[in-house]
Design an enzyme around this catalytic site. Structure first.
Site, PDB file in Angstrom:
ATOM      1  CG  ASP A  28      22.368   2.139  33.579  1.00 28.46           C
ATOM      2  OD1 ASP A  28      23.280   2.936  33.260  1.00 28.46           O
ATOM      3  OD2 ASP A  28      21.384   1.911  32.851  1.00 28.46           O
ATOM      4  CG  ASN A  67      37.318   1.521  32.321  1.00 28.18           C
ATOM      5  OD1 ASN A  67      38.305   1.574  31.595  1.00 28.18           O
ATOM      6  ND2 ASN A  67      36.471   0.486  32.304  1.00 28.18           N
ATOM      7  CE  LYS A 121      37.053   6.817  25.261  1.00 29.47           C
ATOM      8  NZ  LYS A 121      36.828   6.300  26.615  1.00 29.47           N
TER       9      LYS A 121
HETATM   10  N1  LIG Z   1      40.480  -1.294  24.494  1.00 31.82           N
HETATM   11  C1  LIG Z   1      41.165  -0.299  23.930  1.00 31.82           C
HETATM   12  O1  LIG Z   1      41.924  -0.478  22.969  1.00 31.82           O
HETATM   13  C2  LIG Z   1      41.033   1.098  24.479  1.00 31.82           C
HETATM   14  C3  LIG Z   1      41.917   2.099  24.054  1.00 31.82           C
HETATM   15  C4  LIG Z   1      41.792   3.385  24.563  1.00 31.82           C
HETATM   16  C5  LIG Z   1      40.800   3.668  25.481  1.00 31.82           C
HETATM   17  N2  LIG Z   1      39.957   2.675  25.867  1.00 31.82           N
HETATM   18  C6  LIG Z   1      38.923   3.008  26.841  1.00 31.82           C
HETATM   19  O2  LIG Z   1      39.081   2.195  27.972  1.00 31.82           O
HETATM   20  C7  LIG Z   1      37.796   1.970  28.583  1.00 31.82           C
HETATM   21  C8  LIG Z   1      37.543   0.471  28.714  1.00 31.82           C
HETATM   22  O3  LIG Z   1      37.544  -0.109  27.426  1.00 31.82           O
HETATM   23  P1  LIG Z   1      37.460  -1.676  27.200  1.00 31.82           P
HETATM   24  O4  LIG Z   1      38.200  -1.964  25.970  1.00 31.82           O
HETATM   25  O5  LIG Z   1      37.793  -2.385  28.455  1.00 31.82           O
HETATM   26  O6  LIG Z   1      35.890  -1.834  26.851  1.00 31.82           O
HETATM   27  P2  LIG Z   1      34.843  -2.905  27.367  1.00 31.82           P
HETATM   28  O7  LIG Z   1      33.686  -2.798  26.414  1.00 31.82           O
HETATM   29  O8  LIG Z   1      35.504  -4.235  27.549  1.00 31.82           O
HETATM   30  O9  LIG Z   1      34.414  -2.354  28.777  1.00 31.82           O
HETATM   31  C9  LIG Z   1      33.479  -1.325  28.961  1.00 31.82           C
HETATM   32  C10 LIG Z   1      32.596  -1.747  30.122  1.00 31.82           C
HETATM   33  O10 LIG Z   1      31.658  -0.679  30.404  1.00 31.82           O
HETATM   34  C11 LIG Z   1      30.453  -1.299  30.814  1.00 31.82           C
HETATM   35  N3  LIG Z   1      29.303  -0.405  30.703  1.00 31.82           N
HETATM   36  C12 LIG Z   1      28.683   0.013  29.566  1.00 31.82           C
HETATM   37  N4  LIG Z   1      27.614   0.761  29.872  1.00 31.82           N
HETATM   38  C13 LIG Z   1      27.557   0.842  31.229  1.00 31.82           C
HETATM   39  C14 LIG Z   1      26.664   1.471  32.139  1.00 31.82           C
HETATM   40  N5  LIG Z   1      25.609   2.173  31.701  1.00 31.82           N
HETATM   41  N6  LIG Z   1      26.890   1.338  33.474  1.00 31.82           N
HETATM   42  C15 LIG Z   1      27.955   0.615  33.918  1.00 31.82           C
HETATM   43  N7  LIG Z   1      28.832  -0.011  33.104  1.00 31.82           N
HETATM   44  C16 LIG Z   1      28.628   0.101  31.761  1.00 31.82           C
HETATM   45  C17 LIG Z   1      30.325  -2.488  29.867  1.00 31.82           C
HETATM   46  O11 LIG Z   1      29.400  -3.447  30.338  1.00 31.82           O
HETATM   47  C18 LIG Z   1      31.749  -3.001  29.810  1.00 31.82           C
HETATM   48  O12 LIG Z   1      32.018  -4.005  30.779  1.00 31.82           O
HETATM   49  C19 LIG Z   1      36.786   2.681  27.675  1.00 31.82           C
HETATM   50  O13 LIG Z   1      36.543   3.973  28.160  1.00 31.82           O
HETATM   51  C20 LIG Z   1      37.520   2.734  26.364  1.00 31.82           C
HETATM   52  O14 LIG Z   1      37.027   3.740  25.500  1.00 31.82           O
HETATM   53  C21 LIG Z   1      40.044   1.401  25.409  1.00 31.82           C
END
Ligand SMILES: NC(=O)c1ccc[n+]([C@@H]2O[C@H](COP(=O)([O-])OP(=O)(O)OC[C@H]3O[C@@H](n4cnc5c(N)ncnc54)[C@H](O)[C@@H]3O)[C@@H](O)[C@H]2O)c1
Length: 277
Positions: free
Chosen positions: A71, A98, A192
């Site tokens: 975490d 990420n 962000k």
């Molecule tokens: N998916 C999109 O369209 C998009 C677009 C722009 C930016 N992003 C950014 O990309 C990144 C990944 O997004 P995603 O779509 O893969 O989201 P996702 O929800 O699939 O992945 C996020 C991961 O972070 C983990 N997480 C949450 N709290 C945590 C903690 N305390 N310790 C460790 N891990 C933790 C979650 O379990 C999850 O696996 C994020 O920062 C998101 O804001 C995503």
């Protein structure tokens, strides 16, 4: 031409921590690391099963890989992660911040909580704890080790919404009163923007210690969103579509590798052109 142009993106033997590495995009970042010969370390919560996802990459790419249930909001757990890395690999070379809670637009806990007027402070705290405090703690603990060794790379995953405000018209639902219209929560923009700000602090701080720190601002990824939302969003993007899930892997490899050796403290925008309009 660079004498070793073919190998500019090579990450052979480099240990790369990806927070949220078992999620949608984190896994893709980890896959890019593995494909370039690096050693991905998928850090995630237990529910996301980072061990299983790391094993998948190890088998597919024939590299060493590690899943770590950590975490990132807990400094002691991040310190334990560093101990594990040093014991197992003797180094940490790359950190990709990420992980996120990705606050939802759709109200799931009462009709109005995504709206500013009623946004609960405990959700504010929880979103900032993962998105910002987690990135700070991982940078502090792992980045300090990189600085001590004189080499390393940190990449923060921000968003096009680090640069522009959310267009709340995208989320409107016919027939709902104004005060119940769903909105992108305020924490998304705040987290962000902070992830773009952090490299501006860390890059000069560690410039003479060999640690480069940058952000990437991706646009939205297509993941089966409703047709009405897609057609509204596509009209705002010069390339006319959302990204495919693997379209950030090139930028990740660029920022993590020696291909970007003269780049630090900045933000690479990969958004289909959205922020030009
Ligand atoms: N998916 C999109 O369209 C998009 C677009 C722009 C930016 N992003 C950014 O990309 C990144 C990944 O997004 P995603 O779509 O893969 O989201 P996702 O929800 O699939 O992945 C996020 C991961 O972070 C983990 N997480 C949450 N709290 C945590 C903690 N305390 N310790 C460790 N891990 C933790 C979650 O379990 C999850 O696996 C994020 O920062 C998101 O804001 C995503």
């Amino acid at each position: 031409m660079h004498p070793d142009a073919q190998n500019l993106f090579d990450l052979s033997g480099r240990v790369a921590v990806v927070t949220g590495g078992a999620g949608l995009l984190g896994f893709k970042h980890a896959e890019a690391i593995a494909a370039a010969g690096g050693i991905p370390v998928l850090v995630d919560l237990a529910a996301a099963d980072p061990g299983a996802r790391a094993a998948e990459l190890a088998e597919r790419y024939g590299v060493d890989a590690l899943g770590s249930t950590t975490d990132i909001t807990d400094r002691a757990q991040v310190a334990t992660l560093l101990d594990t890395l040093l014991e197992r690999f003797g180094t940490v070379d790359i950190l990709i911040n990420n992980a996120a809670r990705n606050p939802k637009v759709e109200p799931t806990d009462g009709p109005e909580w995504s709206r500013l007027e009623s946004f609960p402070v405990d959700l504010w705290d929880a979103d900032l704890a993962v998105g910002l405090t987690g990135a700070f703690l991982c940078s502090q603990v792992l980045g300090t080790e990189m600085a001590r060794r004189g080499k390393g790379v940190i990449v923060n995953i921000a968003s096009d919404l680090a640069i522009i405000g959310p267009d709340q018209r995208l989320y409107r639902q016919e027939g709902l009163p104004e005060e119940q219209q769903p909105v992108k929560p305020v924490t998304y923009s705040v987290v962000k923007a902070g992830l773009v700000g952090l490299p501006r602090y860390l890059a000069p701080y560690w410039a003479d210690r060999g640690v480069r720190v940058n952000a990437i601002s991706p646009g939205g990824v297509f993941a089966g969103q409703p047709e009405e939302f897609l057609s509204r969003l596509h009209a705002l993007i010069p390339l006319g579509r959302m990204a495919n899930v693997d379209e950030y892997q090139g930028a990740i490899l660029f920022l993590c590798s020696d291909a970007s050796s003269y780049m630090t403290g900045t933000n690479l925008v990969v958004d289909g052109g959205r922020t030009t309009w």
